[in-house]
Design an enzyme around this catalytic site. Sequence first.
Site: not given
Length: 376
Positions: A99, A168
Amino acid sequence: MWGIVRQKAGAAASSILISGQSLQRLRPAASASRYYSSAAKEMTVRDALNSALDEEMSADPKVFLMGEEVGEYQGAYKITKGLLEKYGPERVLDTPITEAGFAGIGVGAAYHGLKPVVEFMTFNFSMQAIDHIINSAAKTNYMSAGQISVPIVFRGPNGAAAGVGAQHSQCYAAWYGSCPGLKVLAPYSSEDARGLLKAAIRDPDPVVFLENELLYGESFPVSAEVLDSSFTAPIGKAKIEREGKDVTITAFSKMVGYALKAAEELSKEGISAEVINLRSIRPLDRATINASVRKTNRLVTVEEGFPQHGVGAEICASVVEDSFGYLDAPVERISGADIPMPYAANLERMAVPQIEDIVRAAKRACYRAVPLAATG
Protein backbone atom coordinates in the site's frame (compact mmCIF):
# COMPACT_ATOMS: atom_id res chain seq x y z
CA MET A 1 -18.70 33.96 18.87
CA TRP A 2 -22.39 33.12 19.26
CA GLY A 3 -21.68 31.99 22.81
CA ILE A 4 -20.29 35.44 23.61
CA VAL A 5 -23.30 37.12 22.01
CA ARG A 6 -25.69 34.97 24.03
CA GLN A 7 -23.84 35.71 27.25
CA LYS A 8 -23.97 39.48 26.70
CA ALA A 9 -27.52 39.69 25.42
CA GLY A 10 -30.62 39.09 27.50
CA ALA A 11 -32.60 35.92 27.12
CA ALA A 12 -35.31 37.58 25.03
CA ALA A 13 -32.88 39.39 22.76
CA SER A 14 -30.88 36.20 22.32
CA SER A 15 -34.00 34.32 21.31
CA ILE A 16 -34.83 36.94 18.70
CA LEU A 17 -31.27 36.83 17.36
CA ILE A 18 -31.23 33.06 17.10
CA SER A 19 -34.63 32.83 15.44
CA GLY A 20 -33.75 35.62 13.04
CA GLN A 21 -30.59 36.10 11.10
CA SER A 22 -28.57 33.16 12.50
CA LEU A 23 -31.33 30.74 11.59
CA GLN A 24 -31.24 32.17 8.10
CA ARG A 25 -27.48 31.62 8.07
CA LEU A 26 -27.85 27.99 9.11
CA ARG A 27 -30.92 26.99 7.15
CA PRO A 28 -29.92 25.52 3.77
CA ALA A 29 -32.02 25.87 0.68
CA ALA A 30 -34.33 22.93 0.16
CA SER A 31 -32.48 22.03 -3.01
CA ALA A 32 -29.21 21.90 -1.11
CA SER A 33 -30.28 19.34 1.47
CA ARG A 34 -32.76 17.14 -0.38
CA TYR A 35 -31.87 15.21 -3.50
CA TYR A 36 -34.85 12.92 -3.86
CA SER A 37 -35.04 11.03 -7.13
CA SER A 38 -38.10 9.46 -8.67
CA ALA A 39 -37.29 5.76 -8.77
CA ALA A 40 -37.22 4.12 -12.18
CA LYS A 41 -35.12 0.98 -11.65
CA GLU A 42 -33.04 -0.86 -9.06
CA MET A 43 -29.24 -0.83 -8.98
CA THR A 44 -26.80 -2.39 -6.55
CA VAL A 45 -24.16 -0.27 -4.86
CA ARG A 46 -21.55 -2.46 -6.58
CA ASP A 47 -22.95 -1.67 -10.04
CA ALA A 48 -23.30 2.02 -9.13
CA LEU A 49 -19.60 2.24 -8.27
CA ASN A 50 -18.60 0.23 -11.34
CA SER A 51 -20.65 2.41 -13.69
CA ALA A 52 -19.24 5.59 -12.15
CA LEU A 53 -15.66 4.39 -12.69
CA ASP A 54 -16.46 3.26 -16.24
CA GLU A 55 -18.06 6.56 -17.25
CA GLU A 56 -15.34 8.72 -15.74
CA MET A 57 -12.60 6.66 -17.39
CA SER A 58 -14.41 6.93 -20.70
CA ALA A 59 -14.86 10.68 -20.36
CA ASP A 60 -11.32 11.53 -19.18
CA PRO A 61 -8.21 9.64 -20.36
CA LYS A 62 -6.31 10.98 -17.33
CA VAL A 63 -8.34 8.78 -14.99
CA PHE A 64 -6.74 5.42 -14.18
CA LEU A 65 -7.16 2.72 -11.52
CA MET A 66 -4.60 0.96 -9.39
CA GLY A 67 -4.64 -1.44 -6.48
CA GLU A 68 -4.46 -5.07 -5.47
CA GLU A 69 -6.46 -7.39 -7.77
CA VAL A 70 -8.32 -4.55 -9.53
CA GLY A 71 -7.46 -5.95 -12.99
CA GLU A 72 -7.09 -9.65 -13.74
CA TYR A 73 -9.24 -10.68 -10.78
CA GLN A 74 -11.86 -8.00 -11.62
CA GLY A 75 -11.51 -6.48 -8.14
CA ALA A 76 -11.63 -8.17 -4.74
CA TYR A 77 -15.30 -7.13 -4.51
CA LYS A 78 -15.88 -6.98 -8.30
CA ILE A 79 -16.18 -3.19 -8.28
CA THR A 80 -13.73 -2.95 -11.20
CA LYS A 81 -15.27 -5.82 -13.19
CA GLY A 82 -14.77 -5.48 -16.94
CA LEU A 83 -12.59 -2.37 -16.79
CA LEU A 84 -9.27 -4.08 -17.55
CA GLU A 85 -10.71 -5.61 -20.71
CA LYS A 86 -12.18 -2.27 -21.78
CA TYR A 87 -9.32 0.10 -20.94
CA GLY A 88 -6.24 -2.11 -20.87
CA PRO A 89 -3.38 -2.65 -18.39
CA GLU A 90 -2.02 0.89 -18.77
CA ARG A 91 -5.14 2.30 -17.10
CA VAL A 92 -6.11 -0.59 -14.81
CA LEU A 93 -2.98 -1.51 -12.87
CA ASP A 94 -2.65 -4.56 -10.66
CA THR A 95 -0.18 -3.80 -7.88
CA PRO A 96 1.84 -5.88 -5.42
CA ILE A 97 0.69 -6.04 -1.81
CA THR A 98 2.41 -2.79 -0.93
CA GLU A 99 0.00 0.00 0.00
CA ALA A 100 2.80 2.44 0.80
CA GLY A 101 4.24 1.82 -2.66
CA PHE A 102 1.20 2.18 -4.89
CA ALA A 103 -0.35 4.98 -2.84
CA GLY A 104 2.88 6.94 -3.23
CA ILE A 105 2.95 6.28 -6.97
CA GLY A 106 -0.65 7.47 -7.18
CA VAL A 107 0.11 10.72 -5.36
CA GLY A 108 3.10 11.35 -7.63
CA ALA A 109 0.94 10.75 -10.70
CA ALA A 110 -1.62 13.24 -9.36
CA TYR A 111 1.16 15.83 -8.92
CA HIS A 112 1.73 15.54 -12.67
CA GLY A 113 -1.91 16.04 -13.64
CA LEU A 114 -3.22 12.48 -13.86
CA LYS A 115 -6.31 11.39 -11.88
CA PRO A 116 -5.57 8.14 -10.05
CA VAL A 117 -8.25 6.12 -8.28
CA VAL A 118 -6.42 4.03 -5.70
CA GLU A 119 -8.25 1.04 -4.23
CA PHE A 120 -7.46 -0.33 -0.79
CA MET A 121 -8.77 -3.86 -0.26
CA THR A 122 -9.88 -2.49 3.11
CA PHE A 123 -9.21 0.91 4.64
CA ASN A 124 -7.53 -0.86 7.53
CA PHE A 125 -4.66 -1.40 5.08
CA SER A 126 -4.52 2.32 4.33
CA MET A 127 -2.56 2.63 7.58
CA GLN A 128 0.41 1.36 5.57
CA ALA A 129 -0.02 4.36 3.27
CA ILE A 130 -1.17 7.05 5.69
CA ASP A 131 2.01 9.10 5.29
CA HIS A 132 1.29 9.53 1.58
CA ILE A 133 -2.39 10.26 2.20
CA ILE A 134 -1.87 12.83 4.96
CA ASN A 135 1.60 14.33 4.46
CA SER A 136 1.78 14.13 0.67
CA ALA A 137 -1.76 14.25 -0.74
CA ALA A 138 -3.59 16.34 1.86
CA LYS A 139 -0.96 19.00 2.54
CA THR A 140 0.73 19.62 -0.80
CA ASN A 141 -1.76 22.12 -2.22
CA TYR A 142 -1.35 24.30 0.88
CA MET A 143 2.41 23.89 1.11
CA SER A 144 2.82 24.78 -2.58
CA ALA A 145 0.71 27.94 -2.16
CA GLY A 146 -1.93 26.45 -4.44
CA GLN A 147 0.48 25.68 -7.27
CA ILE A 148 0.10 21.90 -7.08
CA SER A 149 -3.29 20.19 -7.11
CA VAL A 150 -3.62 16.55 -6.06
CA PRO A 151 -6.68 15.09 -7.84
CA ILE A 152 -6.61 11.59 -6.37
CA VAL A 153 -9.29 9.30 -4.93
CA PHE A 154 -8.54 6.68 -2.28
CA ARG A 155 -11.46 4.25 -2.18
CA GLY A 156 -12.40 0.90 -0.67
CA PRO A 157 -14.46 -0.74 2.08
CA ASN A 158 -14.39 0.86 5.51
CA GLY A 159 -15.70 -0.17 8.91
CA ALA A 160 -17.10 -3.44 10.17
CA ALA A 161 -17.88 -6.31 7.80
CA ALA A 162 -18.63 -9.71 9.37
CA GLY A 163 -16.31 -12.01 11.25
CA VAL A 164 -13.04 -10.46 10.12
CA GLY A 165 -11.66 -9.42 13.49
CA ALA A 166 -10.20 -6.25 14.92
CA GLN A 167 -7.59 -5.58 12.24
CA HIS A 168 -10.11 -5.57 9.39
CA SER A 169 -13.13 -3.88 11.01
CA GLN A 170 -12.21 -0.33 11.98
CA CYS A 171 -14.01 2.80 10.78
CA TYR A 172 -11.64 5.54 9.65
CA ALA A 173 -14.18 8.30 9.03
CA ALA A 174 -13.11 10.29 12.09
CA TRP A 175 -9.39 9.70 11.42
CA TYR A 176 -9.43 11.14 7.93
CA GLY A 177 -12.24 13.57 8.70
CA SER A 178 -9.96 15.39 11.14
CA CYS A 179 -7.33 16.21 8.49
CA PRO A 180 -7.40 19.55 6.62
CA GLY A 181 -6.79 19.15 2.90
CA LEU A 182 -8.82 15.98 2.52
CA LYS A 183 -12.42 15.54 1.47
CA VAL A 184 -14.03 12.50 3.08
CA LEU A 185 -17.17 10.89 1.65
CA ALA A 186 -19.25 7.95 2.93
CA PRO A 187 -22.04 6.81 0.58
CA TYR A 188 -25.07 4.81 1.65
CA SER A 189 -27.30 4.20 -1.37
CA SER A 190 -26.62 3.51 -5.04
CA GLU A 191 -27.41 7.16 -5.81
CA ASP A 192 -24.84 8.22 -3.22
CA ALA A 193 -22.22 5.79 -4.49
CA ARG A 194 -22.60 6.74 -8.13
CA GLY A 195 -22.99 10.48 -7.70
CA LEU A 196 -20.36 10.97 -5.03
CA LEU A 197 -17.71 8.81 -6.73
CA LYS A 198 -18.11 10.73 -9.99
CA ALA A 199 -17.84 14.00 -8.07
CA ALA A 200 -14.78 12.73 -6.21
CA ILE A 201 -12.96 11.77 -9.42
CA ARG A 202 -13.67 15.20 -10.95
CA ASP A 203 -12.59 17.07 -7.80
CA PRO A 204 -9.17 18.78 -7.87
CA ASP A 205 -8.40 17.78 -4.27
CA PRO A 206 -7.64 14.40 -2.64
CA VAL A 207 -10.77 12.49 -1.64
CA VAL A 208 -11.04 9.59 0.79
CA PHE A 209 -14.03 7.53 -0.34
CA LEU A 210 -15.29 5.22 2.41
CA GLU A 211 -17.52 2.41 1.17
CA ASN A 212 -19.08 -0.45 3.13
CA GLU A 213 -18.54 -4.06 2.12
CA LEU A 214 -21.94 -5.17 3.39
CA LEU A 215 -23.70 -2.59 1.20
CA TYR A 216 -22.11 -3.68 -2.10
CA GLY A 217 -24.85 -6.20 -2.85
CA GLU A 218 -27.73 -4.01 -1.62
CA SER A 219 -30.12 -2.69 -4.29
CA PHE A 220 -31.61 0.80 -4.23
CA PRO A 221 -34.00 2.62 -6.56
CA VAL A 222 -32.35 5.05 -8.99
CA SER A 223 -33.92 7.53 -11.38
CA ALA A 224 -33.10 8.35 -14.98
CA GLU A 225 -31.43 11.50 -13.69
CA VAL A 226 -29.03 9.46 -11.54
CA LEU A 227 -28.22 7.19 -14.47
CA ASP A 228 -27.31 10.13 -16.69
CA SER A 229 -23.56 10.33 -17.29
CA SER A 230 -23.51 14.00 -16.23
CA PHE A 231 -25.01 13.27 -12.80
CA THR A 232 -22.97 14.02 -9.69
CA ALA A 233 -23.93 14.38 -6.04
CA PRO A 234 -22.63 17.55 -4.37
CA ILE A 235 -19.71 17.13 -1.99
CA GLY A 236 -20.38 18.68 1.41
CA LYS A 237 -24.18 18.33 1.29
CA ALA A 238 -26.19 15.96 3.44
CA LYS A 239 -29.45 14.39 2.30
CA ILE A 240 -32.63 14.29 4.35
CA GLU A 241 -33.74 10.70 3.79
CA ARG A 242 -36.88 10.99 5.92
CA GLU A 243 -38.54 14.12 7.25
CA GLY A 244 -39.74 14.32 10.84
CA LYS A 245 -40.58 16.76 13.59
CA ASP A 246 -39.76 15.13 16.95
CA VAL A 247 -36.10 14.06 16.81
CA THR A 248 -33.16 14.33 14.38
CA ILE A 249 -31.07 11.22 13.67
CA THR A 250 -27.77 11.67 11.82
CA ALA A 251 -25.94 8.71 10.29
CA PHE A 252 -23.64 7.75 7.44
CA SER A 253 -22.85 4.67 5.37
CA LYS A 254 -24.54 1.46 6.56
CA MET A 255 -25.94 3.17 9.66
CA VAL A 256 -28.31 5.24 7.49
CA GLY A 257 -30.27 2.08 6.78
CA TYR A 258 -30.39 1.27 10.47
CA ALA A 259 -31.55 4.81 11.25
CA LEU A 260 -34.35 4.55 8.67
CA LYS A 261 -35.52 1.24 10.16
CA ALA A 262 -35.39 2.77 13.62
CA ALA A 263 -37.46 5.71 12.40
CA GLU A 264 -40.05 3.28 11.07
CA GLU A 265 -40.23 1.58 14.48
CA LEU A 266 -40.50 4.93 16.24
CA SER A 267 -43.37 6.00 13.98
CA LYS A 268 -45.42 3.10 15.35
CA GLU A 269 -45.20 4.78 18.76
CA GLY A 270 -46.06 8.23 17.52
CA ILE A 271 -42.48 9.58 17.31
CA SER A 272 -41.65 11.36 14.06
CA ALA A 273 -37.91 11.04 13.37
CA GLU A 274 -35.99 13.02 10.76
CA VAL A 275 -33.12 10.96 9.30
CA ILE A 276 -30.12 12.78 7.83
CA ASN A 277 -27.71 10.87 5.59
CA LEU A 278 -24.48 12.82 6.10
CA ARG A 279 -22.87 11.61 2.85
CA SER A 280 -19.95 13.96 3.41
CA ILE A 281 -17.83 13.70 6.58
CA ARG A 282 -15.48 16.47 5.53
CA PRO A 283 -16.74 19.02 4.70
CA LEU A 284 -19.60 18.39 7.14
CA ASP A 285 -22.99 19.88 6.29
CA ARG A 286 -23.45 21.69 9.59
CA ALA A 287 -26.18 23.90 8.17
CA THR A 288 -28.54 21.03 7.38
CA ILE A 289 -27.88 19.35 10.75
CA ASN A 290 -28.47 22.54 12.74
CA ALA A 291 -31.56 23.49 10.77
CA SER A 292 -33.05 20.06 11.51
CA VAL A 293 -32.21 20.26 15.22
CA ARG A 294 -33.80 23.71 15.41
CA LYS A 295 -36.97 22.10 14.07
CA THR A 296 -37.01 18.89 16.13
CA ASN A 297 -35.18 20.18 19.25
CA ARG A 298 -33.53 16.77 19.76
CA LEU A 299 -30.53 14.95 18.30
CA VAL A 300 -29.30 11.36 18.08
CA THR A 301 -25.99 10.72 16.27
CA VAL A 302 -25.19 7.23 14.96
CA GLU A 303 -21.89 5.79 13.75
CA GLU A 304 -20.03 2.46 13.75
CA GLY A 305 -16.71 3.99 14.80
CA PHE A 306 -15.24 4.42 18.25
CA PRO A 307 -16.99 6.93 20.54
CA GLN A 308 -14.03 9.07 21.56
CA HIS A 309 -13.23 11.89 19.11
CA GLY A 310 -15.78 10.47 16.69
CA VAL A 311 -17.94 11.99 13.94
CA GLY A 312 -20.83 12.13 16.39
CA ALA A 313 -18.71 14.08 18.85
CA GLU A 314 -18.02 16.71 16.18
CA ILE A 315 -21.71 16.94 15.34
CA CYS A 316 -22.56 17.36 19.03
CA ALA A 317 -20.02 20.18 19.31
CA SER A 318 -21.46 21.92 16.25
CA VAL A 319 -25.01 21.75 17.59
CA VAL A 320 -23.98 22.96 21.05
CA GLU A 321 -22.09 25.88 19.51
CA ASP A 322 -24.81 26.95 17.07
CA SER A 323 -28.14 25.60 18.35
CA PHE A 324 -27.80 24.98 22.08
CA GLY A 325 -30.79 27.19 22.88
CA TYR A 326 -33.02 24.95 20.78
CA LEU A 327 -32.22 21.65 22.50
CA ASP A 328 -35.00 20.26 24.69
CA ALA A 329 -33.02 17.16 25.72
CA PRO A 330 -29.41 16.03 26.03
CA VAL A 331 -27.83 14.86 22.79
CA GLU A 332 -27.71 11.07 22.45
CA ARG A 333 -24.59 9.57 20.85
CA ILE A 334 -24.71 5.99 19.50
CA SER A 335 -21.41 4.47 18.36
CA GLY A 336 -19.39 1.28 18.29
CA ALA A 337 -18.05 -0.05 21.55
CA ASP A 338 -14.79 1.43 22.84
CA ILE A 339 -12.89 -1.80 22.21
CA PRO A 340 -11.13 -3.51 19.28
CA MET A 341 -13.68 -5.49 17.28
CA PRO A 342 -14.25 -8.98 18.75
CA TYR A 343 -14.12 -11.99 16.44
CA ALA A 344 -16.92 -14.00 18.04
CA ALA A 345 -20.21 -13.32 16.25
CA ASN A 346 -22.23 -12.72 19.43
CA LEU A 347 -19.68 -10.25 20.78
CA GLU A 348 -19.30 -8.58 17.38
CA ARG A 349 -23.02 -7.82 17.33
CA MET A 350 -22.75 -6.24 20.77
CA ALA A 351 -19.82 -4.07 19.62
CA VAL A 352 -21.63 -2.27 16.79
CA PRO A 353 -24.86 -0.22 16.94
CA GLN A 354 -28.12 -2.04 16.36
CA ILE A 355 -31.55 -0.73 15.36
CA GLU A 356 -32.86 -1.19 18.88
CA ASP A 357 -30.05 0.99 20.24
CA ILE A 358 -31.16 3.86 18.01
CA VAL A 359 -34.80 3.38 18.99
CA ARG A 360 -33.97 3.47 22.69
CA ALA A 361 -31.82 6.58 22.28
CA ALA A 362 -34.56 8.42 20.38
CA LYS A 363 -37.09 7.50 23.07
CA ARG A 364 -34.76 8.82 25.76
CA ALA A 365 -34.38 12.07 23.83
CA CYS A 366 -38.17 12.33 23.60
CA TYR A 367 -38.61 11.37 27.28
CA ARG A 368 -40.47 8.26 26.20
CA ALA A 369 -38.03 5.69 27.61
CA VAL A 370 -39.37 2.90 29.80
CA PRO A 371 -37.85 3.15 33.30
CA LEU A 372 -35.37 0.36 34.00
CA ALA A 373 -37.40 -0.69 37.08
CA ALA A 374 -40.37 -1.41 34.83
CA THR A 375 -38.39 -3.83 32.68
CA GLY A 376 -37.35 -6.15 35.50
